[in-house]
Design a protein around this motif. Structure first.
Motif, short mmCIF file in Angstrom:
data_model
loop_
_atom_site.label_atom_id
_atom_site.label_comp_id
_atom_site.label_asym_id
_atom_site.label_seq_id
_atom_site.Cartn_x
_atom_site.Cartn_y
_atom_site.Cartn_z
N ASP A 215 -4.08 3.57 -17.85
CA ASP A 215 -3.38 4.71 -17.28
C ASP A 215 -3.46 4.67 -15.75
O ASP A 215 -4.43 5.14 -15.15
CB ASP A 215 -4.00 6.00 -17.82
CG ASP A 215 -3.29 7.25 -17.33
OD1 ASP A 215 -2.29 7.12 -16.58
OD2 ASP A 215 -3.74 8.35 -17.70
N ALA A 217 -2.13 6.28 -13.51
CA ALA A 217 -2.19 7.56 -12.80
C ALA A 217 -3.63 8.02 -12.56
O ALA A 217 -3.92 8.69 -11.57
CB ALA A 217 -1.42 8.63 -13.58
N THR A 218 -4.57 7.64 -13.46
CA THR A 218 -5.95 8.11 -13.29
C THR A 218 -6.70 7.30 -12.23
O THR A 218 -7.76 7.71 -11.79
CB THR A 218 -6.75 8.05 -14.62
OG1 THR A 218 -6.80 6.68 -15.07
CG2 THR A 218 -6.11 8.91 -15.69
N GLU A 220 -5.93 6.90 -9.22
CA GLU A 220 -5.92 7.65 -7.96
C GLU A 220 -7.04 8.67 -7.89
O GLU A 220 -7.51 9.03 -6.82
CB GLU A 220 -4.57 8.39 -7.82
CG GLU A 220 -3.47 7.49 -7.32
CD GLU A 220 -2.15 8.22 -7.20
OE1 GLU A 220 -1.69 8.78 -8.21
OE2 GLU A 220 -1.58 8.23 -6.09
N TYR A 221 -7.45 9.14 -9.05
CA TYR A 221 -8.46 10.19 -9.10
C TYR A 221 -9.84 9.68 -8.68
O TYR A 221 -10.63 10.40 -8.10
CB TYR A 221 -8.51 10.74 -10.54
CG TYR A 221 -9.32 11.98 -10.67
CD1 TYR A 221 -8.77 13.22 -10.35
CD2 TYR A 221 -10.64 11.92 -11.10
CE1 TYR A 221 -9.52 14.37 -10.45
CE2 TYR A 221 -11.39 13.07 -11.20
CZ TYR A 221 -10.83 14.29 -10.88
OH TYR A 221 -11.58 15.42 -10.99
N THR A 226 -7.55 -0.63 -6.32
CA THR A 226 -6.93 -0.84 -7.63
C THR A 226 -6.40 -2.27 -7.74
O THR A 226 -5.84 -2.81 -6.78
CB THR A 226 -5.76 0.16 -7.84
OG1 THR A 226 -6.30 1.49 -7.91
CG2 THR A 226 -5.00 -0.11 -9.14
N THR A 240 -6.01 1.83 -3.38
CA THR A 240 -5.28 2.57 -4.41
C THR A 240 -4.08 3.32 -3.82
O THR A 240 -3.01 3.36 -4.43
CB THR A 240 -6.23 3.55 -5.12
OG1 THR A 240 -7.30 2.78 -5.69
CG2 THR A 240 -5.53 4.33 -6.21
N VAL A 244 -0.93 2.14 -5.92
CA VAL A 244 -0.39 3.15 -6.82
C VAL A 244 0.67 3.99 -6.12
O VAL A 244 1.69 4.34 -6.70
CB VAL A 244 -1.52 4.06 -7.39
CG1 VAL A 244 -0.94 5.09 -8.35
CG2 VAL A 244 -2.56 3.19 -8.11
N ARG A 256 4.37 2.14 -12.97
CA ARG A 256 4.51 3.47 -12.36
C ARG A 256 5.67 4.22 -12.98
O ARG A 256 5.59 5.42 -13.23
CB ARG A 256 4.74 3.35 -10.84
CG ARG A 256 3.53 3.03 -10.05
CD ARG A 256 2.52 4.16 -10.10
NE ARG A 256 2.88 5.25 -9.21
CZ ARG A 256 2.60 6.52 -9.48
NH1 ARG A 256 2.01 6.85 -10.59
NH2 ARG A 256 2.92 7.45 -8.62
N VAL A 259 4.97 6.03 -16.17
CA VAL A 259 4.17 7.25 -16.11
C VAL A 259 5.11 8.45 -16.03
O VAL A 259 6.02 8.46 -15.21
CB VAL A 259 3.26 7.24 -14.86
CG1 VAL A 259 2.53 8.55 -14.69
CG2 VAL A 259 2.28 6.08 -14.94
N ASP A 261 6.90 11.21 -14.86
CA ASP A 261 6.96 11.74 -13.50
C ASP A 261 8.34 12.34 -13.31
O ASP A 261 9.35 11.63 -13.31
CB ASP A 261 6.71 10.59 -12.52
CG ASP A 261 6.76 11.05 -11.06
OD1 ASP A 261 6.30 10.30 -10.20
OD2 ASP A 261 7.28 12.15 -10.79
#
Ligand SMILES: Nc1ncnc2c1ncn2[C@@H]1O[C@H](COP(=O)(O)OP(=O)(O)O)[C@@H](O)[C@H]1O
Ligand SMILES: [Mg+2]
Length: 309
Positions: A215, A217-218, A220-221, A226, A240, A244, A256, A259, A261
């Protein structure tokens, strides 16, 4: 101050699995092809890619479940294949701990949480008062230090079990955690709290984390850096925010776009998109012949030409 030496480097790591012969013919799977990555101390590196891209093979090779076919694994600059003294090998195996997707897989159903953690503590922190150390690591992973020790793994939720797995890594004084899709078997509602836990282990305790996930998207958290894998190769890597936020390799752009969005109008049902996706995947599977630097530290793969008949 952060050191310039990566805590872990993979240098052109390759892994080929030879499958048992079926009808007399052995098949080879090139699970990893020249994977080179650097993980800086006290930071997180997200290793992103779809299922089958080789992410778990990277993790399992790092912790010694697989032997590389070629290439090197460096821990603080030292080739781990050259660690001949048993004490040095043990130190590496202690410093690098893996947390698996299935929170049950590393826990023995017949033993309490106290048993699991005291065993790790007595081996790796023999100087500490066991009960105090047990309470502290449970608090570190936000588990109730009073009620948790006497429980068996099946009496905990999936998220709590995963917290026990991180507690065990703390008990053995791990410095690098390889977390292989640590949230993908958990309820969506608690995934973020496990990511938050990893973030605190990194920011407050200085642990380094290789965060394996499908995933993007995670990433970035949690992760400062990356790397994107496809078919056993790294196709893009870097900060990242860039990889990302502003992907440059077509395969990363494809990931991307997959995901959900609302700002992206591409959908998988669009016929034009489907044929574009097919072409990108085909081209991205070709051997990487060079890495091109886009901005400092942000590189994308250039692939060998597609041989058209
Ligand atoms: N122990 C193994 N024996 C044979 N093939 C394997 C083994 N482990 C992984 N593979 C193959 O290597 C490739 C990469 O797998 P894996 O590392 O599990 O990918 P990911 O974790 O990204 O889903 C796949 O084609 C998989 O079938
Ligand atoms: Mg996997």
């Amino acid at each position: 101050m952060l050191s310039d030496t990566p805590i872990l480097s993979l240098d052109a790591l390759s892994k080929t699995f030879t499958l048992r012969p079926v009808f007399g013919r052995a098949t080879e799977v090139k699970a990893l092809r020249n994977v080179s990555l650097d993980l800086m101390p006290g930071r997180a590196l997200a290793l992103v890619g779809e299922s089958g891209s080789g992410k778990s093979t990277v993790g399992r090779t790092i912790v010694g479940h697989h032997t590389p076919t070629s290439g090197r694994i460096l821990f603080e600059g030292q080739d781990i294949a050259e660690l001949t003294a048993r004490a040095d090998q043990m130190r590496y195996r202690q410093a690098v701990q893996m947390v698996f997707q299935d929170p049950f897989s590393a826990l023995n159903p017949a033993h309490t949480i106290r048993h699991h953690l005291l065993r790790a503590l007595s081996l790796h922190q023999p100087e500490a008062d066991p009960e105090t150390a047990l309470r502290m690591i449970l608090e570190d992973v936000e588990l109730d230090p009073v009620s948790t020790p006497s429980k068996f793994p099946h009496e905990l939720s999936g998220g709590q079990r995963q917290r026990v797995n991180f507690a065990r890594a703390l008990a053995v004084k791990a410095r690098l955690i390889v977390a292989d899709e640590p949230t993908s078997m958990l309820d969506v509602s608690i995934r973020k709290s496990i990511l938050g836990l990893m973030q605190r282990l990194k920011d407050d305790r200085g642990l380094s984390i290789l965060y394996i996930t499908h995933d993007i998207a995670t990433a970035e958290y949690l992760a400062e850096d990356t790397a994107v894998m496809f078919r056993g190769q790294v196709v893009e890597k870097g900060p990242t925010a860039q990889v990302v936020g502003a992907p440059q390799h077509d395969y990363t752009k494809l990931l991307r776009a997959a995901v959900p969005d609302p700002t992206l109008r591409l959908t998988g049902s669009d016929a034009g998109f489907a044929s574009l996706a097919r072409r990108v995947r085909e081209e991205s599977a070709h051997p990487v012949r060079a890495l091109r630097e886009i901005t400092p530290g942000h590189v994308i793969a250039e692939h060998a030409e597609v041989a058209h008949a």
